[in-house]
Enzyme design. Structure first.
Site, PDB file in Angstrom:
ATOM      1  N   ASP A 199       0.836  -1.152  -0.027  1.00  0.00           N
ATOM      2  CA  ASP A 199      -0.216  -0.023   0.074  1.00  0.00           C
ATOM      3  C   ASP A 199       0.801   1.297  -0.033  1.00  0.00           C
ATOM      4  O   ASP A 199       1.339   1.564   1.109  1.00  0.00           O
ATOM      5  CB  ASP A 199      -0.868  -0.039   1.303  1.00  0.00           C
ATOM      6  CG  ASP A 199      -1.839   1.179   1.622  1.00  0.00           C
ATOM      7  OD1 ASP A 199      -1.631   2.347   0.513  1.00  0.00           O
ATOM      8  OD2 ASP A 199      -2.535   1.173   2.462  1.00  0.00           O
ATOM      9  N   LYS A 225      -3.817  11.931  -3.149  1.00  0.00           N
ATOM     10  CA  LYS A 225      -2.798  12.325  -1.931  1.00  0.00           C
ATOM     11  C   LYS A 225      -1.644  12.893  -2.598  1.00  0.00           C
ATOM     12  O   LYS A 225      -0.604  13.210  -1.943  1.00  0.00           O
ATOM     13  CB  LYS A 225      -2.647  11.083  -0.946  1.00  0.00           C
ATOM     14  CG  LYS A 225      -3.797  10.735  -0.135  1.00  0.00           C
ATOM     15  CD  LYS A 225      -3.520   9.433   0.567  1.00  0.00           C
ATOM     16  CE  LYS A 225      -4.783   8.700   1.104  1.00  0.00           C
ATOM     17  NZ  LYS A 225      -5.472   9.343   1.993  1.00  0.00           N
ATOM     18  N   CYS A 367      -8.734   5.780  10.606  1.00  0.00           N
ATOM     19  CA  CYS A 367      -8.944   4.336   9.876  1.00  0.00           C
ATOM     20  C   CYS A 367      -7.835   3.568  10.289  1.00  0.00           C
ATOM     21  O   CYS A 367      -7.365   2.645   9.360  1.00  0.00           O
ATOM     22  CB  CYS A 367      -8.923   4.529   8.279  1.00  0.00           C
ATOM     23  SG  CYS A 367     -10.189   5.567   7.920  1.00  0.00           S
TER      24      CYS A 367
HETATM   25  C1  LIG Z   1      -1.863   4.260   3.996  1.00  0.00           C
HETATM   26  C2  LIG Z   1      -3.178   4.213   3.597  1.00  0.00           C
HETATM   27  N1  LIG Z   1      -3.902   3.264   2.667  1.00  0.00           N
HETATM   28  C3  LIG Z   1      -5.074   3.421   2.015  1.00  0.00           C
HETATM   29  C4  LIG Z   1      -5.591   4.577   2.154  1.00  0.00           C
HETATM   30  C5  LIG Z   1      -6.918   4.738   1.316  1.00  0.00           C
HETATM   31  O1  LIG Z   1      -7.143   5.505   0.376  1.00  0.00           O
HETATM   32  P1  LIG Z   1      -8.258   5.751  -0.437  1.00  0.00           P
HETATM   33  O2  LIG Z   1      -9.392   6.492   0.472  1.00  0.00           O
HETATM   34  O3  LIG Z   1      -7.974   6.641  -1.298  1.00  0.00           O
HETATM   35  O4  LIG Z   1      -8.748   4.496  -1.155  1.00  0.00           O
HETATM   36  C6  LIG Z   1      -5.193   5.574   2.816  1.00  0.00           C
HETATM   37  C7  LIG Z   1      -5.927   6.931   2.925  1.00  0.00           C
HETATM   38  O5  LIG Z   1      -5.996   7.814   4.010  1.00  0.00           O
HETATM   39  C8  LIG Z   1      -3.807   5.639   3.597  1.00  0.00           C
HETATM   40  O6  LIG Z   1      -3.506   6.578   4.271  1.00  0.00           O
END
Ligand SMILES: Cc1ncc(COP(=O)(O)O)c(C=O)c1O
Length: 419
Positions: A199, A225, A367
Site C-alpha cells: 500500500d 494524495k 482508519c
Molecule cells: C496508508 C493508506 N492506505 C490506504 C488509504 C485509502 O486511500 P483511499 O481512501 O484513497 O482509497 C489511505 C487513506 O488515507 C492511507 O493513508
C-alpha cells in the site's frame, strides 16, 4: 524549491478561514490540487471528451490516446516494465479489495494465511477480514516495537511454516509516518513463497516509488494524495501475476467474448477496468505526476523533511513531555506524517481549537483501529505537511499547540506585570 511560487499554483491556499489565511496540514488525508492539474481535467472535458476504446471517430481516438498516455506516464513514474502493468481504479481501497477478491477466487484456500501489520489503514485490513469471514483464510498481524517500527522477528515466525501466501503492508504508515523496509520484507516473504502487496498511498506523495526496486508483486496508491483528483488511483502488478489473476468486476470493456453459454476476458489491464473509466481523472493524475517531477523528488523530499524536522524539534524544545509524538524519532525512518497527543486534551478538542486559528489537522482513529489498540489510545491528532507548506505554518501549528496547552493547563496563567 521556491515554496512561495509553488503556493501560487494552489488557488485554495488563498482561502481565508475564520478570518485568517488557511493553514492546510491535512495532506495525508488528501492533498490540495495545483492549477496545472485542475486545467488538465478541464481541458480534457472541454476539448477531448468521448468514451474510450469504443469509437472509431477522431474524438474517441483522441480520448483513448489521452487515457493511454496517462497510463504510460504512470508506468514511467513507477519504473514499471510496461504500461499494461498499470490498472486505473478509484484508489488504494478499490485496488486492495480487487486483490483480496481475485486472490480469494483464484489462489487462497481455507487455512492459508494472509499476513498484514497492525499499522495498516483499514483498507488493507478489512478486505482481508472479509476473506477470512467468507473463505476461512487465517489473518495474522505483524506487530510494532515501541518506536513504531515493524517487528520483523514476528514476520519471520509467521513465514516459517510456509502457510503464509500473501504478505501485505503499507510502505509508509498514515499515523506513525514510519517508512517500512519493504524490500527486506519482500525478500523474506518471497523466500517463503508468499506474494507481496504494498500500500503506497502515503509514500508516492513524498518519494519516487520504483516498483522494481521495491521488490513487491503488487503496489496500490491513490491519486488524490499526490496532487491528483479524487476518484483515480492505480494498481500496479507484475505482468504475469496480473495475467494470472481473474477479474473482480464484470461488465463492458473487460471481455474478449460474451455469449449466452460462455464468457472470456480481455488481457490486463482492461480485464480489471470494467465499465467507463475515469479518463479525466487519469489525465489529471498524469499532470500531477508531471508537476511533482518538475519540482524534483529530491527537492520535494528535502522540503518535506525540513518541515518535519522543524515540527519535531519545535515540539521537543517547547513542550517536553506535555506533547507526545508517535512513530520513529529518526528522520531517516519516517515521512512528514506526525500524530501526537497533548496531555489532558482530547484530540477532537485540539483539532477544533486549531481550526479556530484556520489550521486544518485531522483528529480521530485515522482508519487505523488496530494501531490505536496497540498504542493504547482512543484517538490521535495528526498534522501532515506537504509541498506547499512553509516554516511559518509549522510555527503557527506550534503556537496553536502552546495556546491549547495553556488553555487546558491547571497552572494559573502568567500574571500581567503592573504597569
Ligand atoms: C496508508 C493508506 N492506505 C490506504 C488509504 C485509502 O486511500 P483511499 O481512501 O484513497 O482509497 C489511505 C487513506 O488515507 C492511507 O493513508
Amino acid at each position: 524549491m521556491d515554496v512561495n511560487r509553488i503556493r501560487g499554483d494552489f488557488p485554495i491556499l488563498s482561502r481565508i478561514e475564520h478570518g485568517r489565511p488557511i493553514v492546510y496540514l491535512d495532506s495525508a488525508a488528501t492533498s490540495q490540487k495545483p492549477t496545472a492539474v485542475l486545467q488538465a481535467e478541464e481541458q480534457y472535458y472541454a476539448h477531448s471528451n468521448a468514451n474510450v476504446h469504443r469509437g472509431v471517430y477522431a474524438l474517441s481516438v483522441e480520448a483513448t490516446d489521452a487515457y493511454e498516455a496517462a497510463r504510460a506516464r504512470v508506468a514511467r513514474f513507477l519504473n514499471a516494465g510496461d504500461p499494461s502493468e498499470v490498472v486505473f481504479l478509484r484508489g488504494t481501497t478499490e485496488a486492495i479489495n480487487l486483490l483480496a477478491t481475485s486472490l480469494g477466487r483464484s489462489t487462497l484456500r481455507k487455512g492459508d494465511r494472509v499476513v498484514t501489520t497492525v499499522m495498516e489503514h483499514h483498507s488493507n485490513v478489512v478486505p482481508w477480514h472479509m476473506l477470512r469471514q467468507y473463505s476461512g483464510i487465517e489473518l495474522s498481524f505483524v506487530g510494532i516495537d515501541d518506536g513504531g517500527r515493524l517487528r520483523l522477528d514476528e514476520l519471520d515466525r509467521l513465514l516459517a511454516d510456509r502457510r503464509t501466501k500473501v504478505v501485505t503492508l503499507t510502505h509508509v504508515s498514515n499515523v506513525l509516518g514510519t517508512v517500512n523496509p519493504v524490500r527486506e520484507v519482500a525478500d523474506r516473504a518471497h523466500a517463503a513463497g508468499a506474494l507481496v502487496i504494498v500500500d503506497a498511498a502515503q509514500s508516492v506523495p513524498h518519494r519516487r516509488v520504483d516498483v522494481r526496486a521495491l521488490g513487491a508483486d503488487f503496489v496500490a496508491f491513490s491519486g488524490h494524495k499526490m496532487l491528483g483528483p479524487m476518484g483515480i488511483g492505480v494498481l500496479w502488478g507484475k505482468a504475469d501475476f496480473l495475467e494470472a489473476l481473474p477479474p473482480c468486476m464484470g461488465g463492458g470493456e473487460m471481455i474478449r467474448e460474451v455469449h449466452t453459454d460462455r464468457v472470456s476476458y480481455a488481457n490486463a489491464p482492461a480485464k480489471f477496468e470494467a465499465g467507463t473509466p475515469n479518463v479525466g481523472g487519469a489525465v489529471a493524475l498524469g499532470a500531477a505526476i508531471e508537476y511533482l517531477e518538475r519540482i524534483g523528488w529530491d527537492e520535494l523530499h528535502a522540503h518535506d523533511t525540513r518541515l518535519l524536522r522543524r515540527l519535531l524539534t519545535g515540539v521537543a524544545d517547547r513542550f517536553g513531555p506535555s506533547v507526545r509524538v508517535y512513530g520513529p524519532t529518526e528522520l531517516s525512518e519516517r515521512e512528514a506524517v506526525v500524530s501526537f497527543s497533548l496531555a489532558g486534551v482530547h484530540p477532537h478538542d485540539i483539532a477544533s481549537l486549531l481550526d479556530a486559528d484556520g489550521i486544518c489537522v485531522r483528529a480521530g482513529q485515522h482508519c487505523a483501529q488496530p494501531l490505536m489498540d496497540r498504542l493504547g489510545v482512543p484517538a490521535l491528532t495528526r498534522a501532515s505537511p506537504y509541498v506547499y507548506n512553509t516554516d511559518t505554518e509549522i510555527d503557527a501549528l506550534l503556537d496553536g499547540m502552546a495556546k491549547i496547552l495553556q488553555l487546558f493547563s491547571t497552572d494559573p496563567p502568567p500574571r500581567a506585570t503592573a504597569g
